[in-house]
Design a protein around this motif. Structure first.
Motif, PDB file in Angstrom:
ATOM      1  N   VAL A  56       0.775  -5.455  -6.822  1.00 28.77           N
ATOM      2  CA  VAL A  56       1.903  -4.603  -7.211  1.00 28.77           C
ATOM      3  C   VAL A  56       1.477  -3.143  -7.109  1.00 28.77           C
ATOM      4  O   VAL A  56       0.374  -2.770  -7.529  1.00 28.77           O
ATOM      5  N   ALA A  57       2.363  -2.319  -6.567  1.00 31.64           N
ATOM      6  CA  ALA A  57       2.138  -0.870  -6.517  1.00 31.64           C
ATOM      7  C   ALA A  57       3.460  -0.173  -6.789  1.00 31.64           C
ATOM      8  O   ALA A  57       4.525  -0.646  -6.374  1.00 31.64           O
ATOM      9  N   THR A  58       3.401   0.962  -7.482  1.00 33.37           N
ATOM     10  CA  THR A  58       4.610   1.739  -7.750  1.00 33.37           C
ATOM     11  C   THR A  58       4.260   3.203  -7.964  1.00 33.37           C
ATOM     12  O   THR A  58       3.179   3.523  -8.471  1.00 33.37           O
ATOM     13  N   ASP A  59       5.184   4.074  -7.547  1.00 33.60           N
ATOM     14  CA  ASP A  59       5.050   5.493  -7.862  1.00 33.60           C
ATOM     15  C   ASP A  59       6.239   5.974  -8.702  1.00 33.60           C
ATOM     16  O   ASP A  59       6.543   7.151  -8.712  1.00 33.60           O
ATOM     17  N   ARG A  60       6.909   5.046  -9.365  1.00 34.97           N
ATOM     18  CA  ARG A  60       8.100   5.240 -10.218  1.00 34.97           C
ATOM     19  C   ARG A  60       9.390   5.231  -9.413  1.00 34.97           C
ATOM     20  O   ARG A  60      10.399   4.756  -9.901  1.00 34.97           O
ATOM     21  N   TYR A  61       9.374   5.761  -8.200  1.00 29.89           N
ATOM     22  CA  TYR A  61      10.593   5.833  -7.400  1.00 29.89           C
ATOM     23  C   TYR A  61      10.740   4.626  -6.480  1.00 29.89           C
ATOM     24  O   TYR A  61      11.814   4.372  -5.947  1.00 29.89           O
ATOM     25  N   ARG A  62       9.667   3.902  -6.293  1.00 39.42           N
ATOM     26  CA  ARG A  62       9.682   2.699  -5.478  1.00 39.42           C
ATOM     27  C   ARG A  62       8.594   1.758  -5.982  1.00 39.42           C
ATOM     28  O   ARG A  62       7.604   2.197  -6.582  1.00 39.42           O
ATOM     29  N   MET A  63       8.772   0.494  -5.750  1.00 35.96           N
ATOM     30  CA  MET A  63       7.797  -0.506  -6.166  1.00 35.96           C
ATOM     31  C   MET A  63       7.732  -1.584  -5.095  1.00 35.96           C
ATOM     32  O   MET A  63       8.751  -1.955  -4.506  1.00 35.96           O
ATOM     33  N   ALA A  64       6.518  -2.053  -4.814  1.00 39.25           N
ATOM     34  CA  ALA A  64       6.325  -3.106  -3.824  1.00 39.25           C
ATOM     35  C   ALA A  64       5.506  -4.223  -4.441  1.00 39.25           C
ATOM     36  O   ALA A  64       4.542  -3.978  -5.168  1.00 39.25           O
ATOM     37  N   ILE A  65       5.911  -5.461  -4.145  1.00 37.64           N
ATOM     38  CA  ILE A  65       5.249  -6.644  -4.685  1.00 37.64           C
ATOM     39  C   ILE A  65       4.988  -7.615  -3.547  1.00 37.64           C
ATOM     40  O   ILE A  65       5.851  -7.828  -2.685  1.00 37.64           O
ATOM     41  N   ALA A  66       3.787  -8.180  -3.530  1.00 37.21           N
ATOM     42  CA  ALA A  66       3.446  -9.209  -2.554  1.00 37.21           C
ATOM     43  C   ALA A  66       2.623 -10.274  -3.265  1.00 37.21           C
ATOM     44  O   ALA A  66       2.117 -10.061  -4.374  1.00 37.21           O
ATOM     45  N   ARG A 117       0.812  -1.226   0.000  1.00 36.47           N
ATOM     46  CA  ARG A 117       0.000   0.000   0.000  1.00 36.47           C
ATOM     47  C   ARG A 117       0.844   1.274   0.000  1.00 36.47           C
ATOM     48  O   ARG A 117       0.481   2.281  -0.642  1.00 36.47           O
ATOM     49  N   PHE A 118       1.993   1.278   0.680  1.00 33.17           N
ATOM     50  CA  PHE A 118       2.803   2.496   0.820  1.00 33.17           C
ATOM     51  C   PHE A 118       3.365   2.989  -0.502  1.00 33.17           C
ATOM     52  O   PHE A 118       3.723   4.164  -0.630  1.00 33.17           O
ATOM     53  N   ALA A 119       3.463   2.121  -1.503  1.00 34.12           N
ATOM     54  CA  ALA A 119       4.116   2.485  -2.760  1.00 34.12           C
ATOM     55  C   ALA A 119       3.149   2.989  -3.824  1.00 34.12           C
ATOM     56  O   ALA A 119       3.568   3.295  -4.943  1.00 34.12           O
ATOM     57  N   VAL A 120       1.853   3.107  -3.512  1.00 35.97           N
ATOM     58  CA  VAL A 120       0.875   3.594  -4.497  1.00 35.97           C
ATOM     59  C   VAL A 120       1.144   5.066  -4.799  1.00 35.97           C
ATOM     60  O   VAL A 120       1.400   5.873  -3.906  1.00 35.97           O
ATOM     61  N   SER A 121       1.070   5.425  -6.067  1.00 32.93           N
ATOM     62  CA  SER A 121       1.327   6.812  -6.477  1.00 32.93           C
ATOM     63  C   SER A 121       0.155   7.718  -6.110  1.00 32.93           C
ATOM     64  O   SER A 121      -1.008   7.311  -6.156  1.00 32.93           O
ATOM     65  N   THR A 122       0.490   8.960  -5.752  1.00 37.00           N
ATOM     66  CA  THR A 122      -0.527   9.992  -5.514  1.00 37.00           C
ATOM     67  C   THR A 122      -0.429  11.102  -6.549  1.00 37.00           C
ATOM     68  O   THR A 122      -1.036  12.155  -6.381  1.00 37.00           O
ATOM     69  N   ASP A 123       0.316  10.869  -7.618  1.00 38.59           N
ATOM     70  CA  ASP A 123       0.516  11.876  -8.662  1.00 38.59           C
ATOM     71  C   ASP A 123      -0.705  11.896  -9.588  1.00 38.59           C
ATOM     72  O   ASP A 123      -0.973  10.901 -10.282  1.00 38.59           O
ATOM     73  N   PRO A 124      -1.461  13.005  -9.637  1.00 39.88           N
ATOM     74  CA  PRO A 124      -2.649  13.046 -10.506  1.00 39.88           C
ATOM     75  C   PRO A 124      -2.313  12.961 -11.983  1.00 39.88           C
ATOM     76  O   PRO A 124      -3.186  12.659 -12.806  1.00 39.88           O
ATOM     77  N   GLU A 125      -1.063  13.236 -12.330  1.00 36.93           N
ATOM     78  CA  GLU A 125      -0.657  13.146 -13.732  1.00 36.93           C
ATOM     79  C   GLU A 125      -0.418  11.711 -14.172  1.00 36.93           C
ATOM     80  O   GLU A 125      -0.234  11.447 -15.359  1.00 36.93           O
ATOM     81  N   LEU A 126      -0.401  10.762 -13.223  1.00 39.57           N
ATOM     82  CA  LEU A 126      -0.157   9.351 -13.550  1.00 39.57           C
ATOM     83  C   LEU A 126      -1.284   8.491 -12.969  1.00 39.57           C
ATOM     84  O   LEU A 126      -1.077   7.719 -12.037  1.00 39.57           O
TER      85      LEU A 126
END
Length: 355
Positions: free
Chosen positions: A168-178, A141-150
């Motif tokens: 899977v979640a990513t904000d481009r600078y970090r990615m988390a997989i479970a 959950r912590f790696a979800v992007s909050t950027d409205p442009e993406l």
């Protein structure tokens, strides 16, 4: 005289950038303490440093920056104007070429999206029940992007294939997989991007008891836990192929005690690359698998810089007292893995240091 820290604060150049420009002979301090090596600048050098910061933000090449600074205070400004005009021309030409390339890429994407309109359908049971899926959501959950442009990154991707559900979640600078085990799906691979509010609603259900069932039906996804459910629309976007973004196994590995490592990060040395830049922790794995926090001046060529807050978030999401930290070269992503679950991990992009 201004200290290097005061010069960094007032000019917009980071301390490491000032050191770099000193070594490059572009902005040399007025005096260097022969014992400590600490740099001091004359008041008149502040204007030159601010000019250098502006040229750097504009992306001017270092050879041209040298000429601009050397000619700035002269009576003849013709050379400076010509250098600025030439650089602006290069920027405009590059922007035009980039626009043409992006237009072609958008056309290719349109073709792919039109070809990928088949209906997504899958219904699976979770043999591990609610705790397994809850732990998997907590890990990403912590790696979800909050950027409205993406908007395509504004949720968690649910990837169902065989007997595994990958989150899977990513904000481009970090990615988390479970991952979590599933049963009842014998069809082809099904993917759905679940928006953040729906992810949080699903997670709230997983504190309860009862059988767990996940359904994807076209553009809707539903999680049922006992007699309760959370349902909503998937995001109408395509998630990047996360498997291509995974770092290769290898590099230097160290087992870290999470509580001790967190304390060291919170109280240890940090670096900043300038105003508004995040605090960085600079890491190195010594012989024997010991992680060291590097201070300014550490010359270890294999040290790796990372956003400290992102690393603290990844430690919290790891959900274990011990985690395996993987480092490679300064440009290879950092990985944090669970010792007992290689399929659940976080990946953090390194930050390039100026020196």
């Amino acid at each position: 005289m201004r200290s290097i820290g005061e010069m960094a604060r007032d000019s917009g150049l980071g301390v490491s950038a000032l050191r770099f420009y000193d070594r490059a002979g572009v902005l040399v301090p007025a005096w260097v303490d022969p014992v400590s090596g600490y740099r001091w600048y004359e008041p008149g050098q502040l204007e030159e440093a601010r000019l250098l910061a502006r040229l750097r933000r504009a992306g001017m090449p270092l050879p041209d920056i040298r000429l601009v600074l050397a000619s700035w205070s002269g009576a003849d400004t013709d050379l400076v104007r010509k250098l600025l005009t030439a650089h602006l021309g290069r920027l405009e030409q590059g922007l035009s070429a980039a626009r043409d390339a992006f237009s072609a890429l958008r056309a290719l994407l349109d073709q792919r999206e039109n070809a990928m309109t088949s209906l997504r359908t899958a219904t699976v049971r979770m043999p591990g029940a609610a705790p397994e899926l809850a732990a998997a959501l907590d890990a990403v959950r912590f790696a979800v992007s909050t950027d409205p442009e993406l908007p395509s990154l504004g949720g968690v991707m649910f990837d169902i294939e065989g007997e595994r559900l990958h989150l899977v979640a990513t904000d481009r600078y970090r990615m988390a997989i479970a991952q979590a085990g599933v049963a009842g799906h014998d069809g082809s691979r099904v993917q759905a991007i679940v928006p953040t509010p729906l992810v949080d609603a699903m997670r709230a259900l997983l504190d309860g008891d009862g059988p767990v069932r996940l359904s994807v039906d076209g553009d809707r996804v539903t999680l049922e836990v006992g007699d309760r459910q959370a349902s909503g629309q998937c995001l109408d976007h395509h998630f990047p192929d996360y498997r291509r973004l995974l770092p290769k196994a290898g590099g230097r590995r160290a087992v870290v005690e999470v509580a001790d490592f967190r304390r060291a990060l919170e109280t240890g040395p940090v670096r900043s690359e300038g105003a508004g830049a995040p605090d960085l922790s600079v890491l190195s794995v010594r012989d024997g698998g010991t992680v060291t926090l590097c201070a300014d001046g550490d010359a270890d060529p294999d040290r790796v810089a990372v956003n400290r807050d992102f690393l603290l978030d990844a430690l919290a999401a790891g959900g274990r007292d011990r985690l395996v930290l993987e480092l490679d070269t300064p440009t290879v992503p950092i990985a944090l893995r669970r010792p007992d679950d290689e399929g659940t991990f976080s990946v953090l992009m390194p930050v390039r240091l100026e020196d």
